[in-house]
Write an enzyme that holds these catalytic residues in place. Structure first.
Site, PDB file in Angstrom:
ATOM      1  N   ARG A  13      -5.017 -11.178 -14.989  1.00  0.00           N
ATOM      2  CA  ARG A  13      -3.852 -11.912 -15.246  1.00  0.00           C
ATOM      3  C   ARG A  13      -4.440 -13.352 -15.859  1.00  0.00           C
ATOM      4  NH1 ARG A  13      -1.430 -11.021  -9.265  1.00  0.00           N
ATOM      5  NH2 ARG A  13       0.057  -9.358  -9.897  1.00  0.00           N
ATOM      6  N   TYR A  18       1.969   5.518  -2.252  1.00  0.00           N
ATOM      7  CA  TYR A  18       2.041   6.930  -1.994  1.00  0.00           C
ATOM      8  C   TYR A  18       3.659   7.439  -2.334  1.00  0.00           C
ATOM      9  CZ  TYR A  18      -2.301   6.415   0.153  1.00  0.00           C
ATOM     10  OH  TYR A  18      -3.578   6.175   0.293  1.00  0.00           O
ATOM     11  N   HIS A  55       0.768  -1.177   0.054  1.00  0.00           N
ATOM     12  CA  HIS A  55       0.141  -0.029   0.021  1.00  0.00           C
ATOM     13  C   HIS A  55       0.843   1.117   0.168  1.00  0.00           C
ATOM     14  CE1 HIS A  55      -3.244   2.594  -0.439  1.00  0.00           C
ATOM     15  NE2 HIS A  55      -2.962   3.193   0.533  1.00  0.00           N
ATOM     16  N   HIS A  86      -8.417  -0.143 -12.930  1.00  0.00           N
ATOM     17  CA  HIS A  86      -8.278   1.002 -11.760  1.00  0.00           C
ATOM     18  C   HIS A  86      -6.783   1.339 -11.440  1.00  0.00           C
ATOM     19  CE1 HIS A  86      -8.073   2.996  -7.848  1.00  0.00           C
ATOM     20  NE2 HIS A  86      -7.430   2.339  -7.332  1.00  0.00           N
ATOM     21  N   PHE A  87      -5.855   0.580 -11.520  1.00  0.00           N
ATOM     22  CA  PHE A  87      -4.561   1.009 -11.080  1.00  0.00           C
ATOM     23  C   PHE A  87      -3.924   1.629 -12.517  1.00  0.00           C
ATOM     24  CE2 PHE A  87      -3.048  -3.546 -11.132  1.00  0.00           C
ATOM     25  CZ  PHE A  87      -2.177  -3.354 -12.116  1.00  0.00           C
ATOM     26  N   HIS A  88      -4.514   1.142 -13.658  1.00  0.00           N
ATOM     27  CA  HIS A  88      -3.850   1.787 -14.976  1.00  0.00           C
ATOM     28  C   HIS A  88      -4.271   3.280 -14.843  1.00  0.00           C
ATOM     29  CE1 HIS A  88      -2.263  -2.001 -16.184  1.00  0.00           C
ATOM     30  NE2 HIS A  88      -1.583  -1.381 -17.100  1.00  0.00           N
TER      31      HIS A  88
HETATM   32  C1  HEM Z   1       0.613   1.479 -23.496  1.00  0.00           C
HETATM   33  C2  HEM Z   1       0.046   1.517 -22.454  1.00  0.00           C
HETATM   34  C3  HEM Z   1      -0.272   0.514 -21.406  1.00  0.00           C
HETATM   35  C4  HEM Z   1      -0.901  -0.813 -21.673  1.00  0.00           C
HETATM   36  C5  HEM Z   1      -1.525  -1.038 -23.295  1.00  0.00           C
HETATM   37  C6  HEM Z   1      -0.857  -1.748 -20.872  1.00  0.00           C
HETATM   38  C7  HEM Z   1      -1.477  -3.041 -20.528  1.00  0.00           C
HETATM   39  C8  HEM Z   1      -1.498  -3.946 -19.539  1.00  0.00           C
HETATM   40  C9  HEM Z   1      -1.804  -5.089 -19.514  1.00  0.00           C
HETATM   41  C10 HEM Z   1      -2.674  -5.998 -20.661  1.00  0.00           C
HETATM   42  C11 HEM Z   1      -1.510  -5.891 -18.489  1.00  0.00           C
HETATM   43  C12 HEM Z   1      -1.929  -7.139 -17.780  1.00  0.00           C
HETATM   44  C13 HEM Z   1      -2.810  -7.453 -16.840  1.00  0.00           C
HETATM   45  C14 HEM Z   1      -3.391  -8.732 -16.807  1.00  0.00           C
HETATM   46  O1  HEM Z   1      -3.048  -9.582 -17.428  1.00  0.00           O
HETATM   47  O2  HEM Z   1      -4.393  -8.622 -15.772  1.00  0.00           O
HETATM   48  C15 HEM Z   1      -0.744  -4.949 -17.768  1.00  0.00           C
HETATM   49  C16 HEM Z   1      -0.261  -4.942 -16.225  1.00  0.00           C
HETATM   50  C17 HEM Z   1       0.290  -4.087 -15.568  1.00  0.00           C
HETATM   51  N1  HEM Z   1       0.633  -2.779 -16.004  1.00  0.00           N
HETATM   52 FE1  HEM Z   1       0.067  -2.001 -17.953  1.00  0.00          FE
HETATM   53  N2  HEM Z   1      -0.377  -1.193 -19.785  1.00  0.00           N
HETATM   54  C18 HEM Z   1       0.305   0.051 -20.184  1.00  0.00           C
HETATM   55  C19 HEM Z   1       0.824   1.201 -19.468  1.00  0.00           C
HETATM   56  C20 HEM Z   1       1.125   1.100 -17.932  1.00  0.00           C
HETATM   57  C21 HEM Z   1       1.540   2.053 -17.159  1.00  0.00           C
HETATM   58  C22 HEM Z   1       1.899   3.383 -17.742  1.00  0.00           C
HETATM   59  C23 HEM Z   1       1.484   1.581 -15.733  1.00  0.00           C
HETATM   60  C24 HEM Z   1       2.134   2.276 -14.654  1.00  0.00           C
HETATM   61  C25 HEM Z   1       3.103   3.277 -14.635  1.00  0.00           C
HETATM   62  C26 HEM Z   1       1.443   0.167 -15.963  1.00  0.00           C
HETATM   63  C27 HEM Z   1       1.466  -0.704 -14.905  1.00  0.00           C
HETATM   64  C28 HEM Z   1       1.112  -2.000 -15.292  1.00  0.00           C
HETATM   65  C29 HEM Z   1       1.624  -2.963 -13.887  1.00  0.00           C
HETATM   66  C30 HEM Z   1       1.869  -2.630 -12.637  1.00  0.00           C
HETATM   67  C31 HEM Z   1       0.985  -4.327 -14.369  1.00  0.00           C
HETATM   68  C32 HEM Z   1       0.999  -5.621 -13.484  1.00  0.00           C
HETATM   69  C33 HEM Z   1      -0.310  -6.124 -13.212  1.00  0.00           C
HETATM   70  C34 HEM Z   1      -0.273  -7.536 -12.927  1.00  0.00           C
HETATM   71  O3  HEM Z   1       0.898  -8.186 -12.519  1.00  0.00           O
HETATM   72  O4  HEM Z   1      -1.286  -8.003 -12.506  1.00  0.00           O
HETATM   73  N3  HEM Z   1       0.900  -0.209 -17.222  1.00  0.00           N
HETATM   74  N4  HEM Z   1      -0.667  -3.683 -18.513  1.00  0.00           N
HETATM   75 CU   LIG Z   2      -3.289  -0.406  -1.190  1.00  0.00          CU
END
Ligand code: HEM
Ligand SMILES: [Cu+2]
Ligand SMILES: [Cu+2]
Lengths: 542, 179
Positions: A432, A221, A217, A368-370
């Site tokens: 995922r 921040y 969490h 949400h977190f995106h």
């Molecule tokens: C081009 C832009 C982006 C696209 C198309 C994208 C797309 C995705 C997708 C499809 C996943 C997989 C989610 C899943 O399988 O449930 C993912 C995971 C993730 N994304 Fe992005 N994302 C983008 C940009 C970003 C940005 C800017 C951040 C944060 C600064 C971010 C942070 C994350 C994180 C931390 C995960 C891991 C989530 C997990 O392990 O469940 N992404 N993203």
């Molecule tokens: Cu939290």
């Protein structure tokens, strides 16, 4: 000029951060394509989960940590008007973190660490992944200590004076990070590394999850505070106004620090290894950290309103049109707020002790977190980069409205990406997954939303490349400018002689409060794993 | 410089906003406490341990003990093992409108259990037993999905849950009719 000597160091931080970000965006687009099933040839869980693990680590740990370190050094030297303390240690910290990143990247890209950015034992990664992650964190501790040292040195040299707000906030973040990273550090050092090396056979997954939640969490921040520094200290001047409030601004950072830490159990609401009592205590705490964000919203919007009225804006909303929408920092702030409002609503749903069950681990969560991290936070990182680039490179940003196009496209892309993602979650799609393999009628409704996400992803990728292009082109071909023109304009502070309350000018007491709160909220939940007999898990492949 | 520090300064407008903020927080916290204490809306909880490597030897999770069982008092219990890549038994049948308690243990790694659009959700953590009670208002076919990454077959990890009407259930299980 003594400060010019460390500009290359700060630029290295930024380029490592933003380069990783660009690469991760490419992976992101691959992911939205793969999971939609649009191109059957692409389907591969091995590649997908290697990619999601890499994308997650690059975005959540590499982009953020390096950006925050670089921005911290810059804020410290420019707002305190003093040279960097211990530049050699700063370089060492950078090198350790960079080495760790490389060390983790190799197994990630080879598919030997497809354990996601959250580690989640008992699936086990190659030991170099854990070692790399540990080094990344250790390097960042160098930064945190240098921030605290500079804060102390300045206070000593200016007895009784008020520490400038951006540095006060940066120091709060350094202290926050030291507290925050202890949880995951304990997990990695005492559980994951010995276990991956075979020194111990089993680890307690419940304990591992608890330690990770300690970090998970407040780390948000850690990512958010630099974005708030942009809002408080860069936006008001850029909009042509002043900061509305001084004491409450400081208080907001203190509250983030103190109440952000002891509430990580909202990530464990659905877990069996903790009782409902502690979950409820953390739930209540979680709602209290809404306070600093609500305060920030008020102060920053009030500052913008004053600026708009100064420019002749009338009526309840007339001032909004008068704001300099063509100033990248102001535009980024406005777009960030729009995403914060939507994302904040989603966050309240997640935080709700009972309602969480409906959305936990569904596609709603990455949606949400995106929105709030990839959207609100990252767009303010862009703003920060635009604001400080002239200072770092001695050149103006390239002419034209490209930064505005870049910010708007990031906003639009993020809305198109994250709205369907939220809906998919409400329709029950788990997060995922690399394909939809359930033989169930329910899943037919998912297709159009997955396709929409591809469009959002492509827009975001274009925006990311544009961002990198603007930075690179400005650094190489931008108009050379005089040093004064390149100055960073922080919002004015109160005149000297008015001293803020001591509690808002230091952290001694607050550290004590954190210690007590952490003991109360994590003491027993961690101790229970040692008081009762628990069963560990051996490592599993994936 | 110098002069002693002044007291905390809060603008009158800020004071008003702080009141609004506290009211909002009080509202949310109030709802959570109320629904928790008076309507018993709680997430799963309660630390119960089990050796995930030896489920087959356990009283509760041995293979022949799994599935739906009805206690003499009519309480319905569903005992499941989550293992790559399914929830076992793969297909279960329960009645609509009755409280049903799920007890789940993992035989290997982390899993998550969720029945979409219901509040049946829990993490399944190796070493711990998950307990969650819910009621399904409407009969129908529901997928029981794994919603925590558990390996390369994670996409394929699901089982079937059939919720039948009370009458169909009574026809199926004559014993449950007895008082
Ligand atoms: C081009 C832009 C982006 C696209 C198309 C994208 C797309 C995705 C997708 C499809 C996943 C997989 C989610 C899943 O399988 O449930 C993912 C995971 C993730 N994304 Fe992005 N994302 C983008 C940009 C970003 C940005 C800017 C951040 C944060 C600064 C971010 C942070 C994350 C994180 C931390 C995960 C891991 C989530 C997990 O392990 O469940 N992404 N993203
Ligand atoms: Cu939290
Ligand atoms: Cu699973």
């Amino acid at each position: 000029m003594p400060e010019s000597s460390f500009k290359p160091l700060i630029l290295s931080h930024f380029w490592l951060a933003f380069g990783s970000f660009g690469l991760a965006c490419v992976l992101g687009v691959y992911q939205v394509l793969e999971r939609s099933g649009l191109i059957p040839l692409m389907q591969s869980p091995e590649v997908y989960f290697a990619s999601v693990s890499t994308h997650g680590v690059l975005m959540a740990f590499v982009l953020t940590t390096f950006f925050i370190m670089g921005f911290g050094y810059l804020v410290a030297t420019t707002s305190l008007k003093m040279p960097l303390a211990h530049p050699k240690w700063a370089t060492a910290g950078f090198s350790v973190s960079a080495l760790g990143t490389l060390m983790a990247a190799i197994p990630l890209l080879l598919g030997k660490a497809s354990v996601l950015y959250t580690f989640y034992p008992p699936v086990q990664a190659n030991v170099f992944f854990y070692l790399g992650a540990a080094l990344l964190v250790v390097g960042s501790w160098f930064w945190a200590v240098i921030m605290v040292v500079m804060f102390g040195l300045w206070k000593k040299a200016h007895p009784g004076a008020t520490v400038p707000l951006p540095m006060f906030a940066t120091t709060a973040n350094a202290i926050l990070w030291l507290w925050t990273s202890v949880g995951v550090a304990l997990e990695v050092v005492f559980q994951l590394i010995p276990w991956a090396l075979g020194w111990i056979d089993t680890i307690d997954v419940g304990l591992a999850r608890t330690l990770f939640a300690w970090t998970l969490h407040p780390i948000v921040y850690f990512w958010l505070i630099p974005a708030y520094i942009v809002l408080y200290s860069l936006v008001p001047k850029a909009a042509g106004g002043a900061l509305f409030s001084h004491d409450l601004a400081r208080l907001a950072f203190v509250l983030l620090l103190v109440f952000g830490l002891p509430i990580g159990f909202h990530h464990l609401y659905m877990d069996p290894e903790h009782g409902q009592g502690f979950k409820m205590i953390h739930a209540v705490g979680t709602f209290f950290v809404m306070l600093p964000t609500l305060m920030t919203g008020f102060t920053v919007i009030a500052s913008l309103e004053q600026a708009g009225r100064k420019k002749g804006g009338k009526g309840l909303f007339g001032w909004i049109g008068k704001l300099p929408w063509d100033h990248p920092v102001v535009l980024a702030a406005i777009l960030a707020f729009l995403m914060l409002i939507a994302g904040g609503f989603g966050g309240i749903v997640n935080a709700s002790y009972g309602m969480n069950a409906m959305v936990h681990n569904t596609a709603w969560v990455p949606g949400h977190f995106h929105l709030i991290f990839g959207g609100t936070t990252v767009i303010l990182y862009f703003a920060a980069a635009y604001a400080v680039w002239p200072k770092l490179t001695g050149r103006a940003l390239i002419e034209g409205s490209l930064p505005l196009v870049q910010l708007w496209s990031w906003f639009i892309g993020m809305i198109i990406l994250s709205t369907p993602w939220h809906i998919l979650g409400l329709l029950g799609q788990p997060r995922r997954i690399s394909s939809v393999a359930y033989n169930s009628l329910l899943t037919l409704a998912w297709d159009p939303y997955e396709l929409a996400m591809i469009i959002g992803g492509l827009i975001l990728l274009g925006s990311a490349f544009l961002f990198l292009h603007i930075l690179l082109a400005s650094q190489r071909k931008g108009l050379r400018i005089a040093a004064e023109e390149a100055e960073i304009h922080y919002a004015d502070e109160e005149p000297e002689g008015t001293r803020v309350p001591a509690l808002l000018n230091g952290f001694g007491v607050w550290n004590l409060v954190i210690l007590l709160l952490m003991l109360a909220n994590f003491g027993y939940p961690i101790a229970q794993f040692f008081l009762f007999k628990t069963f560990g898990s051996t490592g599993w492949g994936y | 410089m110098s002069s002693s520090s002044r007291p905390l300064h809060i603008d009158p407008l800020e004071k008003k906003w702080l009141k609004v903020a506290f009211a909002l927080i009080a509202l949310f916290v109030g709802v959570i406490l109320y629904t928790g204490f008076f309507q018993h809306v709680h997430p799963p909880g309660g630390m119960e341990t089990i050796d995930s490597a030896a489920l087959h030897l356990s009283e509760e999770f041995a293979e022949d003990r799994l599935g739906v069982s009805v206690a003499p008092d009519g309480a319905i219990k569903v005992t499941l093992v989550a293992a790559r890549y399914g929830f076992y038994p793969r297909s279960i049948k329960v009645p609509a409108g009755r409280p049903i308690t799920f007890r789940i243990a993992s035989a290997d790694v982390l899993h998550g259990l969720h029945v979409p659009m219901t509040n049946l959700a829990t993490m399944v953590v190796p070493g711990y037993i998950s307990t969650v009670t819910t009621r399904f208002p409407k009969p129908g076919e529901y997928p029981l999905l794994c919603n925590e990454y558990c390996g390369m077959g994670h996409d394929h990890m699901w089982s079937q849950l059939q919720v039948v009407s009370q009458e169909d259930w009574d026809a199926l299980t004559p014993s449950s009719k007895e008082p």
